[in-house]
Design a protein around this motif. Structure first.
Motif, PDB file in Angstrom:
ATOM      1  N   HIS A 151       0.827  -1.215   0.000  1.00  0.00           N
ATOM      2  CA  HIS A 151       0.000   0.000   0.000  1.00  0.00           C
ATOM      3  C   HIS A 151       0.857   1.260   0.000  1.00  0.00           C
ATOM      4  CE1 HIS A 151      -3.441  -2.579   0.674  1.00  0.00           C
ATOM      5  NE2 HIS A 151      -2.892  -3.057   1.770  1.00  0.00           N
ATOM      6  N   LEU A 152       1.929   1.228  -0.796  1.00  0.00           N
ATOM      7  CA  LEU A 152       2.759   2.420  -0.917  1.00  0.00           C
ATOM      8  C   LEU A 152       2.030   3.448  -1.782  1.00  0.00           C
ATOM      9  CD1 LEU A 152       6.262   0.791  -1.522  1.00  0.00           C
ATOM     10  CD2 LEU A 152       5.369   1.757   0.594  1.00  0.00           C
ATOM     11  N   THR A 153       2.065   4.694  -1.373  1.00  0.00           N
ATOM     12  CA  THR A 153       1.331   5.741  -2.090  1.00  0.00           C
ATOM     13  C   THR A 153       2.149   6.389  -3.192  1.00  0.00           C
ATOM     14  OG1 THR A 153       2.042   7.497  -0.565  1.00  0.00           O
ATOM     15  CG2 THR A 153       0.057   6.247   0.021  1.00  0.00           C
ATOM     16  N   GLY A 154       3.492   6.338  -3.067  1.00  0.00           N
ATOM     17  CA  GLY A 154       4.339   7.027  -4.031  1.00  0.00           C
ATOM     18  C   GLY A 154       4.494   8.504  -3.736  1.00  0.00           C
ATOM     19  N   VAL A 155       3.928   8.970  -2.627  1.00  0.00           N
ATOM     20  CA  VAL A 155       4.019  10.387  -2.247  1.00  0.00           C
ATOM     21  C   VAL A 155       4.759  10.468  -0.922  1.00  0.00           C
ATOM     22  CG1 VAL A 155       2.747  12.508  -1.761  1.00  0.00           C
ATOM     23  CG2 VAL A 155       1.822  10.854  -3.384  1.00  0.00           C
ATOM     24  N   VAL A 156       6.042  10.842  -0.991  1.00  0.00           N
ATOM     25  CA  VAL A 156       6.854  10.880   0.231  1.00  0.00           C
ATOM     26  C   VAL A 156       7.523  12.225   0.458  1.00  0.00           C
ATOM     27  CG1 VAL A 156       7.322   8.390   0.189  1.00  0.00           C
ATOM     28  CG2 VAL A 156       8.871   9.948  -1.006  1.00  0.00           C
ATOM     29  N   ASP A 157       7.436  13.130  -0.486  1.00  0.00           N
ATOM     30  CA  ASP A 157       8.103  14.421  -0.311  1.00  0.00           C
ATOM     31  C   ASP A 157       7.303  15.511  -1.011  1.00  0.00           C
ATOM     32  OD1 ASP A 157       8.566  13.947  -2.988  1.00  0.00           O
ATOM     33  OD2 ASP A 157      10.684  13.446  -2.721  1.00  0.00           O
ATOM     34  N   GLN A 158       7.857  16.709  -1.044  1.00  0.00           N
ATOM     35  CA  GLN A 158       7.159  17.840  -1.647  1.00  0.00           C
ATOM     36  C   GLN A 158       6.949  17.656  -3.143  1.00  0.00           C
ATOM     37  OE1 GLN A 158       9.434  21.305  -0.602  1.00  0.00           O
ATOM     38  NE2 GLN A 158       8.622  21.394   1.493  1.00  0.00           N
ATOM     39  N   SER A 159       7.880  16.960  -3.810  1.00  0.00           N
ATOM     40  CA  SER A 159       7.721  16.730  -5.248  1.00  0.00           C
ATOM     41  C   SER A 159       6.473  15.900  -5.531  1.00  0.00           C
ATOM     42  CB  SER A 159       8.959  16.032  -5.808  1.00  0.00           C
ATOM     43  OG  SER A 159      10.110  16.835  -5.646  1.00  0.00           O
ATOM     44  N   GLY A 160       6.296  14.835  -4.742  1.00  0.00           N
ATOM     45  CA  GLY A 160       5.106  14.002  -4.911  1.00  0.00           C
ATOM     46  C   GLY A 160       3.828  14.761  -4.609  1.00  0.00           C
ATOM     47  N   GLN A 161       3.858  15.578  -3.571  1.00  0.00           N
ATOM     48  CA  GLN A 161       2.682  16.371  -3.232  1.00  0.00           C
ATOM     49  C   GLN A 161       2.354  17.376  -4.327  1.00  0.00           C
ATOM     50  OE1 GLN A 161       3.850  17.984   0.551  1.00  0.00           O
ATOM     51  NE2 GLN A 161       3.689  16.010   1.609  1.00  0.00           N
ATOM     52  N   ALA A 162       3.399  17.963  -4.922  1.00  0.00           N
ATOM     53  CA  ALA A 162       3.168  18.913  -6.009  1.00  0.00           C
ATOM     54  C   ALA A 162       2.531  18.210  -7.205  1.00  0.00           C
ATOM     55  CB  ALA A 162       4.478  19.575  -6.416  1.00  0.00           C
ATOM     56  N   LEU A 163       2.972  16.987  -7.500  1.00  0.00           N
ATOM     57  CA  LEU A 163       2.410  16.251  -8.626  1.00  0.00           C
ATOM     58  C   LEU A 163       0.941  15.918  -8.397  1.00  0.00           C
ATOM     59  CD1 LEU A 163       5.331  13.815  -9.528  1.00  0.00           C
ATOM     60  CD2 LEU A 163       4.457  15.695 -10.916  1.00  0.00           C
ATOM     61  N   THR A 164       0.596  15.501  -7.177  1.00  0.00           N
ATOM     62  CA  THR A 164      -0.800  15.180  -6.896  1.00  0.00           C
ATOM     63  C   THR A 164      -1.688  16.423  -6.977  1.00  0.00           C
ATOM     64  OG1 THR A 164      -0.420  15.448  -4.510  1.00  0.00           O
ATOM     65  CG2 THR A 164      -0.184  13.230  -5.432  1.00  0.00           C
ATOM     66  N   THR A 165      -1.111  17.588  -6.722  1.00  0.00           N
ATOM     67  CA  THR A 165      -1.887  18.833  -6.759  1.00  0.00           C
ATOM     68  C   THR A 165      -2.040  19.372  -8.178  1.00  0.00           C
ATOM     69  OG1 THR A 165      -1.121  19.424  -4.528  1.00  0.00           O
ATOM     70  CG2 THR A 165      -2.028  21.195  -5.884  1.00  0.00           C
ATOM     71  N   PHE A 166      -0.939  19.430  -8.908  1.00  0.00           N
ATOM     72  CA  PHE A 166      -0.957  20.097 -10.212  1.00  0.00           C
ATOM     73  C   PHE A 166      -1.084  19.137 -11.392  1.00  0.00           C
ATOM     74  CE2 PHE A 166       1.319  22.936  -7.296  1.00  0.00           C
ATOM     75  CZ  PHE A 166       0.549  24.081  -7.442  1.00  0.00           C
ATOM     76  N   ALA A 167      -0.893  17.833 -11.148  1.00  0.00           N
ATOM     77  CA  ALA A 167      -1.111  16.823 -12.193  1.00  0.00           C
ATOM     78  C   ALA A 167      -1.953  15.705 -11.604  1.00  0.00           C
ATOM     79  CB  ALA A 167       0.227  16.285 -12.711  1.00  0.00           C
ATOM     80  N   PRO A 168      -3.213  16.015 -11.267  1.00  0.00           N
ATOM     81  CA  PRO A 168      -4.057  15.052 -10.553  1.00  0.00           C
ATOM     82  C   PRO A 168      -4.332  13.776 -11.336  1.00  0.00           C
ATOM     83  CG  PRO A 168      -5.372  16.919 -11.332  1.00  0.00           C
ATOM     84  CD  PRO A 168      -3.924  17.273 -11.555  1.00  0.00           C
ATOM     85  N   GLY A 169      -4.145  13.796 -12.647  1.00  0.00           N
ATOM     86  CA  GLY A 169      -4.381  12.598 -13.437  1.00  0.00           C
ATOM     87  C   GLY A 169      -3.259  11.575 -13.343  1.00  0.00           C
ATOM     88  N   LEU A 170      -2.167  11.950 -12.712  1.00  0.00           N
ATOM     89  CA  LEU A 170      -1.017  11.060 -12.604  1.00  0.00           C
ATOM     90  C   LEU A 170      -1.255  10.007 -11.529  1.00  0.00           C
ATOM     91  CD1 LEU A 170       1.792  10.680 -13.809  1.00  0.00           C
ATOM     92  CD2 LEU A 170       2.694  12.170 -12.026  1.00  0.00           C
ATOM     93  N   GLN A 171      -1.067   8.747 -11.881  1.00  0.00           N
ATOM     94  CA  GLN A 171      -1.272   7.641 -10.946  1.00  0.00           C
ATOM     95  C   GLN A 171       0.039   7.387 -10.202  1.00  0.00           C
ATOM     96  OE1 GLN A 171      -3.112   4.337 -13.289  1.00  0.00           O
ATOM     97  NE2 GLN A 171      -3.348   5.914 -14.860  1.00  0.00           N
ATOM     98  N   MET A 172       0.087   7.797  -8.947  1.00  0.00           N
ATOM     99  CA  MET A 172       1.348   7.819  -8.211  1.00  0.00           C
ATOM    100  C   MET A 172       1.893   6.421  -7.922  1.00  0.00           C
ATOM    101  SD  MET A 172       2.053  10.937  -8.175  1.00  0.00           S
ATOM    102  CE  MET A 172       3.493  10.898  -7.108  1.00  0.00           C
ATOM    103  N   GLN A 173       1.024   5.461  -7.607  1.00  0.00           N
ATOM    104  CA  GLN A 173       1.513   4.101  -7.372  1.00  0.00           C
ATOM    105  C   GLN A 173       2.128   3.514  -8.640  1.00  0.00           C
ATOM    106  OE1 GLN A 173      -1.821   1.876  -5.580  1.00  0.00           O
ATOM    107  NE2 GLN A 173      -0.587   1.681  -3.732  1.00  0.00           N
ATOM    108  N   ASP A 174       1.450   3.682  -9.754  1.00  0.00           N
ATOM    109  CA  ASP A 174       1.995   3.189 -11.020  1.00  0.00           C
ATOM    110  C   ASP A 174       3.259   3.952 -11.410  1.00  0.00           C
ATOM    111  OD1 ASP A 174      -0.002   1.355 -11.203  1.00  0.00           O
ATOM    112  OD2 ASP A 174      -1.228   2.495 -12.609  1.00  0.00           O
ATOM    113  N   LEU A 175       3.325   5.229 -11.037  1.00  0.00           N
ATOM    114  CA  LEU A 175       4.543   6.003 -11.297  1.00  0.00           C
ATOM    115  C   LEU A 175       5.717   5.424 -10.531  1.00  0.00           C
ATOM    116  CD1 LEU A 175       5.869   8.469 -12.624  1.00  0.00           C
ATOM    117  CD2 LEU A 175       5.209   9.802 -10.611  1.00  0.00           C
TER     118      LEU A 175
END
Length: 391
Positions: free
Chosen positions: A240-264
């Motif tokens: 159940h890793l989210t792929g969001v561990v730092d500010q870069s990941g948080q920025a991607l989830t905010t400004f590129a919401p279509g990006l699937q972080m686990q698959d990334l």
């Protein structure tokens, strides 16, 4: 017959790779719209370079026993600052003094070095404000890159030149296809597999030449890449890793919401494993061909056994390479989490550490399985024993 099967399979993969490249090719307009969509600084701000005139040492630590927090008798006026003269653009010639973090003041920065400033314009009639942004490192980076290229060319010669060309091609594929495709919402695992296959086809054949030996290595590489993708996909989902561990990941989830972080994260594991996977497979294929040259009468069964002896030694050293590479990358993180008042076992299950563990272990599993796969492909396609009916 095995040679024909391998070549047909590689041709099919090449066609599928080109089809995937066309299917996943990013929408140029969407990529352009996203590029630069996040405002990095205030409107009108610029980042001029400046030449350092003076560096004042970092401020002494504050004495926690001092209720006023003044640091006792230590003089803190002007400490931890850099005085520099703007050397380009708006404000050229301005001499400014800016505060810098303690680690910058103690990094060896000296007079004559160049830094980047953040110049923010203010309302009409007032002077602009300056702040420290970073150290200009272009010159040492170019020197290191030049030294790298020189060493590779002197030692590896033509092969080294082709390796550098292949590296440049890989950078183009990642920069002009993979990153725009990912940022515009294309399926990350598919993008990683197409990227990896395209790079490996070009890099292996340009560096090592068009031969059955290279084709065997390529076949093993593609198998290993698929194994890494499948195993990491399962492990990341199971943990159940989210792929969001730092500010870069948080920025991607905010400004590129279509990006699937686990698959990334799966895609990142696949791309990270390409280099070491290529090293292992080409070595195994070369080992099998050299064993055949040294012992023309050796049966295929014995050839596989001998090749795997070499492969086991390579596996052991390569696993150390992968694990220590990830440990070195995460060293700062490991030191930071060791300060917390929790057990090591509890810390290992945090998102940040678990992600590195999954990266290292899934990459290693795929790498280990690629060794027998490549050895088997090479043994089946290497010329048969002389004077034998063995095909």
């Amino acid at each position: 017959m095995p040679r024909a099967v391998l070549l047909v399979a590689l041709a099919a993969v090449a066609i599928a790779t080109l089809a995937g490249l066309a299917w996943l090719w990013p929408d140029g307009k969407a990529a352009d719209d996203l590029h630069g969509s996040v405002q990095f600084a205030a409107e009108g701000a610029t980042f001029p370079e400046a030449v350092v005139d003076r560096v004042r040492p970092a401020c002494p630590p504050v004495d926690p026993s001092d209720p006023g927090g003044s640091g006792g008798s230590a003089d803190r006026s002007g400490c931890g600052t850099v005085t520099a003269t703007v050397a380009e653009g708006a404000g050229d010639g301005d001499q400014v003094t800016v505060d810098v973090p303690p680690e910058v003041a103690t990094s060896g920065l000296a007079k004559g070095d160049r830094i980047q400033l953040l110049r923010t314009p203010t309302v009409e009639g007032q002077d602009p404000t300056y702040g420290y942004f970073g150290i200009s490192r272009a010159t040492p980076l170019w020197l290191v890159a030049g030294l790298f290229a020189l060493v590779v060319l002197v030692v590896a010669r033509w092969r080294g030149l082709m390796a550098i060309v292949g590296l440049g091609f890989a950078a183009l594929v990642v920069g002009f296809f993979a990153i725009p495709a990912l940022i515009t919402g294309e399926q990350p695992v598919a993008v990683a597999l197409v990227t990896g296959a395209l790079i490996m086809f070009v890099v292996l054949y340009t560096t090592h030449g068009f031969s059955m030996r290279t084709s065997a290595a390529l076949g093993g590489t593609l198998v290993g890449m698929l194994l890494i993708a499948g195993i990491s996909w399962w492990a990341i989902g199971a943990a159940h890793l989210t792929g969001v561990v730092d500010q870069s990941g948080q920025a991607l989830t905010t400004f590129a919401p279509g990006l699937q972080m686990q698959d990334l994260l799966v895609a990142a594991v696949v791309i990270a494993g390409l280099g070491i996977l290529n090293d292992v497979t080409i070595t195994q294929a070369s080992a099998v061909w050299e064993l055949r040259a040294a012992s023309p009468a050796m049966s295929r069964a014995r050839l596989f056994t001998s090749g795997m002896r070499i492969g086991r030694d390579h596996i052991a050293s390569t696993i150390y390479t992968i694990v220590f590479a990830y440990a070195g990358t995460a060293l700062t993180l490991l030191l930071a989490v060791s300060l917390y008042d929790r057990s090591w076992w509890e810390l290992l299950t945090t998102e940040e550490i678990s992600e590195e563990i999954v990266r290292a272990l899934t990459g290693s599993i795929g790498l280990v399985l690629a060794v027998p796969a490549t050895t088997a492909v090479a043994v089946l396609t290497v010329p048969g024993p002389r004077g034998s009916l063995d095909p």
